[in-house]
Design an enzyme around this catalytic site. Structure first.
Site, PDB file in Angstrom:
ATOM      1  CG  HIS A   1      33.455  85.483  39.710  1.00 30.98           C
ATOM      2  ND1 HIS A   1      33.338  85.932  38.407  1.00 30.98           N
ATOM      3  CD2 HIS A   1      32.179  85.287  40.147  1.00 30.98           C
ATOM      4  CE1 HIS A   1      32.067  85.987  38.057  1.00 30.98           C
ATOM      5  NE2 HIS A   1      31.332  85.627  39.110  1.00 30.98           N
TER       6      HIS A   1
ATOM      7  CB  SER B   1      28.575  87.031  37.932  1.00 31.54           C
ATOM      8  OG  SER B   1      28.693  85.644  37.878  1.00 31.54           O
TER       9      SER B   1
END
Length: 664
Positions: free
Chosen positions: A635, A523
């Site tokens: 994610h 991320s």
């Protein structure tokens, strides 16, 4: 003595996660949830256990099977529990008597039911469900048309997708209530808005609910707290309409309400504070306006499943409470008083990720993890700070396996900021030998590496790598100024902090081989990995995970893209020069480090097109790179993704670093 084994990626299959302690109102017993992995079905299994707090006894398993049974909540009299289970296909509520017997299904709602909250008299349970605007909570499953149809998705709002739930399906979060004896259902909320169930007042008069009721949801990022009067259906808003509030708890006499939240002074970089609302005076007060620590658990990890962070847990005197706070890589149990006094009840080099008191401030059950302890429950004496271990869910594994040693480091950045992190030594460390180093960078950027178990780090150490991880500016845990310092400055001082950490390690630990450095992160950590290798060739190998490479294309493509860039880079599409200046893709021609790119196909937070652009740009320039696309993964792949893919991911990382860093 039998030699201990090293930890491998595949050992996720053998480890258990224990979370969500729930002490009963008598303080005599505690429920909790243990999650394991079924390797055959490649799924998670969760079951509910009970442990006596009065006597030495073995834990008792209350639910069985290969489903997800979780969120146990005691009835007010302590004779029953309600919990959530997917054993019938969808998540529904079930009732189980403390004395034993079969669990009874309580709800059969087409879209499922979660987040149960008991009424104070034990006759009803409020819960969360999802409904389309034309649906009713009383719709019967048999009347639902399950015929599969391919239909277009009509999009009129900007918030139409979420990394967690995918593309919006037209359903809103709503709150219902069920009468336990009759099964009668009642809708508490309706309409085209999302509502979150918080808690029920001790006198049964109010249900606390949080929601964003602004008309323009696309540009509103607030969460207000409302009191819903059960008898009259009258709503009362108790927060200002400009902040983010939740975690609502009631004092025992029902005269005060505890909240956790903030007024978004620094957008998503704002520290949460403690607030108290006086029900009689209708007055909201911040208890910690000058307390420079964040309320809550900000530790980042890759192991625990289904962690529940409590709000303010009130004591019998209706003035005192305990709560969790994050500070310098630890989460701490704090004692607080409505006068504003705060002091630690449990502070150590550890991650407290669960807390329950049952209403008394004499004892608490806490869930604790350290770098060498995946996680267990402990009984905490809130008056003396003494702790006693209650569970040992990974006893055999811990006994048979070797965990890497971790050393905290403290140093100054080149501009005088105090920085903090950790160095993990490789398994089998021998003085006089040198070892490769892997630098890990966390996501967020507003998160916090902590004194907690990290399976990825232990697997790297087991393969002969030293592991460095720090909290650069932008991280939680070191003050409001520190966490806000990264906004508008991505790739500048945060980058320097990380490189200063590498310099510090090389200057002070002679067993690190400076010619064998690796870097990885996910991320924001993936963004920083991309940024680093575009600005230095010091690293011999890199792995970028679910990363950002191009802030221009990120805008509007990510589920947070149209506002995150404004908040974090302080730029939007009217300022493409700034967006491009902060984009790692702009420096791709300078990348010489062999790069492994890992990304989930269904990642809507950092969409996979970010990885695609980077991969193609590198391949076009004949750079060394490989691109791994993980199917059915969003994610959260590294934390709660499909178990087999989590393990594949860890092996890809380890093998890439072994290929490029193990050669002298």
């Amino acid at each position: 003595m039998k030699e201990k084994k090293s930890i491998a990626a595949e050992h996720l299959y053998k480890l258990n996660s224990v979370v969500d302690p729930q002490v009963d109102s008598s303080g005599k017993g505690c429920l909790y949830v243990v999650t394991s992995i079924c390797k055959k079905n490649d799924t998670y299994i969760s079951n509910i256990y009970y442990k006596s707090l009065e006597e030495e006894s073995e834990e008792m398993q209350w639910t069985f099977g290969k489903d997800r049974n979780h969120s146990p909540r005691w009835s007010p009299d302590g004779k029953k529990i309600v919990f959530v289970s997917n054993r019938t296909g969808k998540k529904q509520l079930f009732i189980l008597n403390r004395e034993g017997g079969e669990a009874r299904q309580l709800t059969n709602i087409p879209n499922g039911a979660t987040n149960p909250v008991w009424s104070p008299d034990g006759s009803k349970i409020a819960f969360q469900t999802r409904l389309c605007k034309e649906e009713s909570i009383n719709c019967k499953e048999a009347n639902i048309d399950h015929t599969y149809k391919t239909v277009p998705l009509e999009v009129t709002n900007m918030k139409y997708k979420s990394d967690q739930s995918g593309l919006w399906d037209g359903k809103y979060q709503h709150i219902g209530m069920i009468d336990i004896s009759t099964g009668e259902l009642m809708e508490i909320t309706t309409g085209e808005n999302d509502y979150l169930l918080e808690s029920w007042s001790p006198d049964g008069k109010y249900i606390a609910i949080s929601a964003d009721t602004h008309k323009d949801k696309d540009l509103s990022f607030c969460s207000d707290v409302f009191l819903y009067e059960v008898e009259t259906s009258i709503w009362k808003k108790i927060t200002s309409g400009s902040g983010d509030f939740g975690k609502v708890t009631w004092s025992a006499n029902g005269k005060k309400i505890g909240l956790i939240g903030h007024e978004r002074e620094y957008e998503n970089a704002t520290y949460s504070k403690l607030w108290v609302y006086d029900v009689e005076l209708e007055w909201l007060q911040c208890l910690t306006p000058d307390w420079d620590a964040n309320v809550g658990d900000d530790a980042i990890g890759d192991f625990q499943q289904g962690v529940v962070t409590p709000g303010m847990l009130w004591g019998e005197d209706n003035e005192s409470f305990v709560f969790l706070g994050s500070d310098h890589g630890n989460t701490i149990v704090y004692f607080g008083h409505e006068t504003g006094a705060i002091y630690p009840s449990l502070i150590d080099n550890q991650h407290v990720y669960g807390l329950s008191t049952g209403g008394s401030l004499k004892w608490a059950v806490v869930a604790i993890s350290t770098p060498k302890l995946p996680g267990d429950l402990f009984l905490l004496n809130l008056e003396t700070g003494e702790v006693k271990q209650l569970t040992d869910v990974n006893k055999q594994f811990v006994k048979e396996h070797e965990f890497a040693n971790v050393e905290a480091i403290q140093f100054q950045s080149n501009d005088g900021w105090e920085l903090h992190g950790w160095l993990m030594k490789p398994i089998g460390f021998k003085a006089g030998e040198t070892y490769p180093l892997t630098l890990e960078i966390h996501g967020g950027p507003h998160a916090m590496y902590a004194n907690t178990y990290f399976h990825e780090f232990q697997a790297l150490a087991a393969n002969g790598f030293a592991v460095l991880y720090i909290n650069p500016r932008g991280s939680f845990g070191y003050g409001q100024h520190f966490v806000d310092a990264v906004r508008g400055d991505y790739g500048n001082k945060d980058y320097e902090d990380i490189m200063d950490a590498v310099d510090y390690i090389l200057a002070n630990f002679d067993f690190i081989d400076e010619t064998r450095l690796g870097v990885t992160g996910g991320s924001y950590g993936g963004f920083m990995t991309n940024w680093i290798i575009g600005h230095t060739n010091r690293f011999k190998a890199a792995v970028t995970q679910r990363s950002i490479s191009n802030w221009i294309s990120f805008y509007g493509v990510s589920d947070i893209g149209y506002y995150f860039s404004d908040w974090q880079l302080k730029a939007d599409l009217t300022d493409m020069e700034t967006l491009w200046k902060h984009s790692p893709l702009a420096y791709v021609e300078k990348i010489e480090t062999p790069l492994l790119i890992l990304h989930g196909e269904n990642d809507l937070r950092c969409p996979i097109e970010q990885a695609e652009q980077l991969f193609i740009a590198l391949k076009k320039q004949k750079k060394t790179t490989k691109f791994i696309r993980f199917p059915e993964s969003n994610h959260e792949l590294s934390r709660s993704g499909k178990p087999s893919l989590r393990i594949e991911r860890l092996n890809y990382i380890n093998n890439w670093f072994k290929e490029y860093l193990m050669k002298n």
